[in-house]
Motif scaffolding. Structure first.
Motif, PDB file in Angstrom:
ATOM      1  N   ILE A  21     -23.091  -4.143  30.445  1.00 30.66           N
ATOM      2  CA  ILE A  21     -23.127  -3.634  29.069  1.00 30.66           C
ATOM      3  C   ILE A  21     -23.170  -2.107  29.068  1.00 30.66           C
ATOM      4  CG2 ILE A  21     -24.563  -3.506  26.970  1.00 30.66           C
ATOM      5  CD1 ILE A  21     -25.301  -6.491  27.573  1.00 30.66           C
ATOM      6  N   VAL A  22     -24.028  -1.537  29.892  1.00 32.65           N
ATOM      7  CA  VAL A  22     -24.156  -0.075  29.969  1.00 32.65           C
ATOM      8  C   VAL A  22     -22.837   0.548  30.417  1.00 32.65           C
ATOM      9  CG1 VAL A  22     -25.258   1.814  31.265  1.00 32.65           C
ATOM     10  CG2 VAL A  22     -26.655  -0.041  30.323  1.00 32.65           C
ATOM     11  N   PHE A  25     -20.182   0.208  27.735  1.00 32.39           N
ATOM     12  CA  PHE A  25     -20.471   1.154  26.647  1.00 32.39           C
ATOM     13  C   PHE A  25     -20.038   2.562  27.030  1.00 32.39           C
ATOM     14  CE2 PHE A  25     -23.422   4.341  24.930  1.00 32.39           C
ATOM     15  CZ  PHE A  25     -23.105   4.243  23.582  1.00 32.39           C
ATOM     16  N   LEU A  26     -20.335   2.989  28.250  1.00 32.81           N
ATOM     17  CA  LEU A  26     -19.960   4.342  28.685  1.00 32.81           C
ATOM     18  C   LEU A  26     -18.445   4.520  28.744  1.00 32.81           C
ATOM     19  CD1 LEU A  26     -22.684   5.022  31.402  1.00 32.81           C
ATOM     20  CD2 LEU A  26     -22.493   6.079  29.138  1.00 32.81           C
ATOM     21  N   TRP A  28     -16.250   2.940  26.884  1.00 31.32           N
ATOM     22  CA  TRP A  28     -15.830   3.042  25.486  1.00 31.32           C
ATOM     23  C   TRP A  28     -16.170   4.427  24.924  1.00 31.32           C
ATOM     24  CZ3 TRP A  28     -19.284   3.764  21.373  1.00 31.32           C
ATOM     25  CH2 TRP A  28     -18.686   3.777  20.107  1.00 31.32           C
ATOM     26  N   LEU A  29     -17.379   4.889  25.186  1.00 29.37           N
ATOM     27  CA  LEU A  29     -17.846   6.165  24.656  1.00 29.37           C
ATOM     28  C   LEU A  29     -16.976   7.322  25.132  1.00 29.37           C
ATOM     29  CD1 LEU A  29     -20.215   7.702  23.161  1.00 29.37           C
ATOM     30  CD2 LEU A  29     -21.221   7.954  25.433  1.00 29.37           C
ATOM     31  N   LYS A  33     -13.868   6.251  22.060  1.00 24.97           N
ATOM     32  CA  LYS A  33     -14.550   6.639  20.828  1.00 24.97           C
ATOM     33  C   LYS A  33     -14.119   8.035  20.395  1.00 24.97           C
ATOM     34  CE  LYS A  33     -19.040   7.817  19.021  1.00 24.97           C
ATOM     35  NZ  LYS A  33     -18.555   9.149  18.670  1.00 24.97           N
ATOM     36  N   ILE A  95     -24.896  10.607  27.056  1.00 28.88           N
ATOM     37  CA  ILE A  95     -24.411   9.836  25.913  1.00 28.88           C
ATOM     38  C   ILE A  95     -24.314  10.721  24.671  1.00 28.88           C
ATOM     39  CG2 ILE A  95     -25.071   8.006  24.264  1.00 28.88           C
ATOM     40  CD1 ILE A  95     -26.059   6.405  26.744  1.00 28.88           C
ATOM     41  N   HIS A  99     -20.920  11.553  22.786  1.00 28.49           N
ATOM     42  CA  HIS A  99     -20.856  11.091  21.394  1.00 28.49           C
ATOM     43  C   HIS A  99     -20.343  12.210  20.484  1.00 28.49           C
ATOM     44  CE1 HIS A  99     -21.906   9.247  17.589  1.00 28.49           C
ATOM     45  NE2 HIS A  99     -22.640  10.307  17.285  1.00 28.49           N
TER      46      HIS A  99
END
Length: 179
Positions: A21-22, A25-26, A28-29, A33, A95, A99
């Motif tokens: 998951i981590v 997520f990274l 994707w980020l 994103k 992050i 972001h």
């Protein structure tokens, strides 16, 4: 015996799931994103903070290594916890930066470009298994399963050292050659 094996594997399943998951997520980020609008120049200071946190982690890792070799277990535990905390704070800062800022492009040309991307690619490739390795190493230490802890630590330690120091090198190269 089968139940015991299944229950002993549950933490690793949780660690693998959390790590996936981590890491997902990274990815994707960083790559998918759209960066958010940031207010203030604090975002521009995050890469320096990240390099500082990587440096701090490196110092605690090396200190912890030498402390356990000297059989100073309490000091070793403290250093490893501080290395983990500095790595966690790094991830939070990382992050936040991605972001608000998104991916940083490396624009320099010549030999430094090859050096930079060699370091960056190896850093990224090794940081992926580092998440579950650190969690597994810490889990075994927490459960006082020192045999498994030592086996994991022999793999985790050099990778964690490399990822920490190359994180600093990436920052230095970006700041000195990406003008």
């Amino acid at each position: 015996m089968l139940q015991e094996t299944n229950s002993s594997q549950k933490p690793y399943i949780v660690i693998a799931t959390l790590s996936s998951i981590v890491i997902g997520f990274l990815v994707w980020l960083i790559y998918f994103k759209t960066p958010a609008a940031a207010s203030g120049e604090w975002v521009a200071s995050l890469p320096a903070l990240n390099a500082l946190l990587n440096s701090v982690c490196f110092v605690f890792l090396v200190s912890g290594y030498f402390l356990i070799k000297m059989n100073k277990k309490a000091a070793h535990i403290m250093c490893m916890l501080l290395a983990t905390i500095s790595s966690f704070l790094f991830v939070v800062s990382y992050i936040l930066y991605h972001h608000f800022h998104g991916d940083t492009k490396f624009l320099a040309t010549g030999t430094i470009r090859y050096v930079y991307f060699s370091i960056l690619i190896s850093h990224i490739v090794l940081s992926i298994p580092l998440v579950p390795l650190v969690l597994s190493t810490l889990w075994n230490a927490f459960k006082k399963n020192y045999s498994a802890h030592k086996k994991f630590a022999r793999i985790t330690f050099p990778i964690w050292i490399y990822v920490s120091i190359t994180g600093v090198l990436i920052f230095l190269i970006l700041n000195n050659f990406n003008l």
